[in-house]
Write an enzyme that holds these catalytic residues in place. Sequence first.
Site, mmCIF file in Angstrom:
data_model
loop_
_atom_site.group_PDB
_atom_site.id
_atom_site.type_symbol
_atom_site.label_atom_id
_atom_site.label_comp_id
_atom_site.label_asym_id
_atom_site.label_seq_id
_atom_site.Cartn_x
_atom_site.Cartn_y
_atom_site.Cartn_z
ATOM 1 N N HIS A 139 0.869 -1.178 0.000
ATOM 2 C CA HIS A 139 0.000 0.000 0.000
ATOM 3 C C HIS A 139 0.906 1.227 0.000
ATOM 4 C CE1 HIS A 139 -2.796 2.998 1.672
ATOM 5 N NE2 HIS A 139 -3.800 2.163 1.420
ATOM 6 N N ASP A 215 2.934 -4.285 8.493
ATOM 7 C CA ASP A 215 1.666 -3.584 8.313
ATOM 8 C C ASP A 215 0.537 -4.608 8.429
ATOM 9 O OD1 ASP A 215 -0.608 -2.318 7.404
ATOM 10 O OD2 ASP A 215 0.201 -1.776 5.441
ATOM 11 N N GLN A 218 -4.618 -5.302 6.868
ATOM 12 C CA GLN A 218 -5.512 -6.256 6.216
ATOM 13 C C GLN A 218 -5.509 -7.623 6.892
ATOM 14 O OE1 GLN A 218 -7.690 -5.379 4.016
ATOM 15 N NE2 GLN A 218 -6.880 -3.309 3.805
ATOM 16 N N LYS A 241 -10.427 -0.563 10.422
ATOM 17 C CA LYS A 241 -10.457 -1.858 9.735
ATOM 18 C C LYS A 241 -10.928 -2.973 10.679
ATOM 19 C CE LYS A 241 -7.879 -0.202 6.199
ATOM 20 N NZ LYS A 241 -8.323 -0.062 4.808
ATOM 21 N N CYS A 381 -4.781 2.484 -3.588
ATOM 22 C CA CYS A 381 -3.519 2.991 -3.027
ATOM 23 C C CYS A 381 -2.393 1.990 -3.224
ATOM 24 C CB CYS A 381 -3.679 3.341 -1.552
ATOM 25 S SG CYS A 381 -4.874 4.646 -1.236
#
Length: 425
Positions: A139, A215, A218, A241, A381
Amino acid sequence: MTEDFSLQELSRLRADFPILGRVGRGGKPIAYLDFSATSQKPVQVIDAISNFYRTSNGAVHRGTHLLGDESTAAFEEGRAILADFIGGRANEIIWTKNATEAINLVALAMRNATQDSGAKPSPVKLQAGDNIVITRAEHHANLVPWQQLCAATGTELRWLDLHEDGRIDCETLGVIDEHTRLVAFTHVSNVTGAVSPVESIVSRARQCGSLVLLDTCQSSAHMPVNVRELGVDFAVFSSHKMLGPTGIGALWGRRELLSQLPPVLTGGSMIEDVTMESSTFMPAPERFEAGSQPIAQIVGWSAALQYLSGIGMARIAEHERILTSYMLEGISGIDGVRVLGPGADKERIGVVAFAVDGVHPHDVGQVLDSLDIAVRVGHHCAIPLHHFFGVRSSTRASVGPTTTREEIDRFIEALGQVRSYFGGK
């Protein structure tokens, strides 16, 4: 194998989400398949935020009255709740406004450490000849900050490349070498849904003495995440999220590393002492939390984490795995639709981006919206990853804890109509 939700349990779960009763432009309840962009919120989260403002609103660490004490307790309890959820410690949690800010905090702190000629050598200070490694699947939030850091410090930026289906190619791990200061990568791609080979990347980084930032935007709402077991040094999280409110995220970092990062934002609430000539700063995490804080959002996120824990992250992962397999199978039967990413449900989650022959993603999205199906359109993104697949943008459907087979059926049926709507076969 972990048990999936029963129909009765899923129905009860969905009843906690008021927005799922919203009727769309076509007159039917909206099938929300955009969890990868932002999750919807259960009433427990909505009520927690409302109740905080109704009963306990006060400034944290700034008074001795009842409301201030209650706000401070909720603020600090939130650290403990998040730390427990991810397998960390409360004093390793730094509040940020989102995961993007958390990544930038590390990048800017490393820049400050590097540009401070008086700073002692440390793992977070870059030196001549160093490099930073990311992946082609990132991303922009985990790409652009490192580009900026490298440009500011003269550090080389490298990246791990991908297999044809978008998975990280471990044959390219050789770009991580003894001059690699940091490896930053996504746990799960927000385009392909592919789960990164964390163990292999971390192992290579450790061999080379590199730090690792993960990260989890997700992954942390869709599968169990334990930062200690993953073996990383930093990890970033995003509340919105994870069934929580917008405007709040977090950086987790190993305590010994946080203590070596210089502050980025300065001002009130993060200082030990100030004279007209100089200032000294509090230890982490407070040194990174200048100014007033988003207390209500932290309260809401805490409620969301408790809600997810009550369901069980392993059960959520299994539910979504079944739905992902079901969605991929349905898409495979539609001519002219290409999935950007793995076509099987192994080592991937329910984030499915796809291109429709001859139809722009925005047009795909509008057709689906007219049939009350909410998906994401655009480059998500992740422009370099789309270039890798030979497209500029895509449509993306993504599932969550409340997604049903019936919603997937509606999506597949609607997607099958898109090309004919625009004159295709």
